[in-house]
Enzyme design. Structure first.
Site, PDB file in Angstrom:
ATOM      1  N   HIS A 112      57.676  29.664  10.477  1.00 35.61           N
ATOM      2  CA  HIS A 112      57.318  31.001   9.978  1.00 35.61           C
ATOM      3  C   HIS A 112      55.815  31.106   9.761  1.00 35.61           C
ATOM      4  O   HIS A 112      55.174  32.077  10.188  1.00 35.61           O
ATOM      5  CB  HIS A 112      58.071  31.254   8.670  1.00 35.61           C
ATOM      6  CG  HIS A 112      57.665  32.497   7.953  1.00 35.61           C
ATOM      7  ND1 HIS A 112      58.413  33.649   7.975  1.00 35.61           N
ATOM      8  CD2 HIS A 112      56.575  32.775   7.173  1.00 35.61           C
ATOM      9  CE1 HIS A 112      57.807  34.585   7.247  1.00 35.61           C
ATOM     10  NE2 HIS A 112      56.681  34.066   6.757  1.00 35.61           N
ATOM     11  N   GLU A 113      55.250  30.113   9.092  1.00 38.81           N
ATOM     12  CA  GLU A 113      53.817  30.159   8.800  1.00 38.81           C
ATOM     13  C   GLU A 113      52.978  30.067  10.076  1.00 38.81           C
ATOM     14  O   GLU A 113      51.938  30.723  10.191  1.00 38.81           O
ATOM     15  CB  GLU A 113      53.434  29.035   7.828  1.00 38.81           C
ATOM     16  CG  GLU A 113      54.092  29.141   6.458  1.00 38.81           C
ATOM     17  CD  GLU A 113      53.849  30.479   5.791  1.00 38.81           C
ATOM     18  OE1 GLU A 113      52.807  31.103   6.060  1.00 38.81           O
ATOM     19  OE2 GLU A 113      54.712  30.919   5.010  1.00 38.81           O
ATOM     20  N   HIS A 143      52.527  33.365  11.631  1.00 42.71           N
ATOM     21  CA  HIS A 143      51.380  34.099  11.084  1.00 42.71           C
ATOM     22  C   HIS A 143      50.071  33.626  11.705  1.00 42.71           C
ATOM     23  O   HIS A 143      49.158  34.419  11.931  1.00 42.71           O
ATOM     24  CB  HIS A 143      51.311  33.908   9.574  1.00 42.71           C
ATOM     25  CG  HIS A 143      52.318  34.706   8.796  1.00 42.71           C
ATOM     26  ND1 HIS A 143      52.494  36.060   8.988  1.00 42.71           N
ATOM     27  CD2 HIS A 143      53.201  34.337   7.829  1.00 42.71           C
ATOM     28  CE1 HIS A 143      53.443  36.491   8.147  1.00 42.71           C
ATOM     29  NE2 HIS A 143      53.881  35.469   7.450  1.00 42.71           N
ATOM     30  N   GLU A 167      56.214  39.911   7.588  1.00 42.59           N
ATOM     31  CA  GLU A 167      57.132  38.828   7.274  1.00 42.59           C
ATOM     32  C   GLU A 167      58.311  38.793   8.234  1.00 42.59           C
ATOM     33  O   GLU A 167      58.762  37.722   8.642  1.00 42.59           O
ATOM     34  CB  GLU A 167      57.631  38.965   5.830  1.00 42.59           C
ATOM     35  CG  GLU A 167      56.540  38.777   4.777  1.00 42.59           C
ATOM     36  CD  GLU A 167      55.801  37.465   4.937  1.00 42.59           C
ATOM     37  OE1 GLU A 167      56.447  36.408   5.087  1.00 42.59           O
ATOM     38  OE2 GLU A 167      54.561  37.491   4.944  1.00 42.59           O
TER      39      GLU A 167
END
Length: 298
Positions: free
Chosen positions: A165-166, A169, A207
């Site tokens: 997930h990070e 980003h 997100e």
């Protein structure tokens, strides 16, 4: 990565580059407006003064404030990642000796390969509340930070999903926009409330995309759903991460009261979309994947 996903990624990267530039320009313009407005008011104030008295004709305030704002914006962009990490008290993992730290390094290396980005520098925030965030200006200069609580709580698959997930980003350049925004918010108390609301709105929309990118990198959306469920169940706030950097995290570090709800009030003030909604979407992706592969749903 499919053609549609690639196009979406390129569009996100370009949009984030544009938004970062507009953010910096807007920051400078705001201070220029204050300065030149002050010049105009002072000019009107001295207009009726006698000829020998001071008449404010040169826009000193506007030029000075514009230069100060430009320097502050440059400084915020150049040092934003370091300031964010410093504010959380994070320590860099350089020579991992602890088994959990070695696992973290291995997971970050694996996910960096899956995401097609250079391995970011790895940091640990000594906080018992489970959380994680990414910061940096671009994939070549990116940082991943996780709390000790996340390492203690998550399985390897769940940790992999959170890191995925990070890195989502990082890859779509969210970190450049969000880190610059965090630095500007922290730099000027006058703009804090306005910029914070902007940060919340920008963060929530990204997100979902980072969740989807994690599912793509790991091919295991249920792992991220499980990790988010554990993070959501933790009651204590992440005390080492302050409000200015809250929108960088995978979950709201200040508490989950607002992100547990939907609606106008929560949308206006919450740093993240409802966790239950994110988990539901990820579980739906996982179940669809299992069905497609002919597996069974637990």
């Amino acid at each position: 990565m499919s053609g549609e996903t690639s196009l979406n990624l390129f569009q996100q990267q370009e949009a984030n580059r544009r938004r970062t530039a507009l953010l910096v320009i807007g920051f400078v313009v705001f201070f220029a407006w204050l300065g030149f407005g002050g010049d105009y008011i002072y000019h009107l104030y001295t207009l009726a003064e006698p000829p020998a008295a001071y008449h404010h004709t040169f826009p000193w305030f506007g030029i000075a404030l514009s230069l100060v704002a430009a320097l502050m914006a440059w400084y915020a962009y150049a040092t934003g990642p370091e300031k964010v990490l410093w504010s959380t008290g994070a320590r860099e993992v350089v020579d991992a000796t602890d088994p959990k730290e070695r696992q973290l390094v291995n997971v970050v290396e694996e996910m960096a390969i899956a995401a097609g980005v250079p391995r970011p520098r790895i940091w640990i925030v000594d906080d018992p509340d489970p959380n994680a965030f990414a910061t940096g200006t671009e994939p070549l200069h990116a940082h991943i930070a996780v709390t000790q609580g996340l390492l203690d709580l998550c399985t390897r698959d769940e940790l992999q999903a959170v890191i995925g997930h990070e890195l989502g980003h990082v890859k779509n350049l969210d970190v450049r926009l969000m880190t610059t925004l965090a630095a500007l918010v922290g730099a000027v108390a006058l703009m804090h409330d306005i910029a914070q609301l902007l940060a919340l709105g920008v963060s929530r929309k990204r997100e979902y995309l980072a969740d989807a990118m994690s599912a793509q990198f790991t091919r295991n959306p249920l792992a991220l759903a499980s990790a988010l469920q554990k993070i959501e169940s933790a009651d204590a706030p992440t005390t080492h991460i302050k409000r200015g950097a809250a929108h960088l995290c995978i979950a709201d570090p200040l508490g989950r009261r607002l992100t547990a709800h939907e609606g106008l009030f929560a949308d206006a003030l919450a740093t993240h979309p409802p966790m239950a909604k994110r988990i539901t979407i990820l579980r739906g992706m996982g179940y669809a994947q299992l069905k497609k592969e002919g597996g069974t749903v637990a």
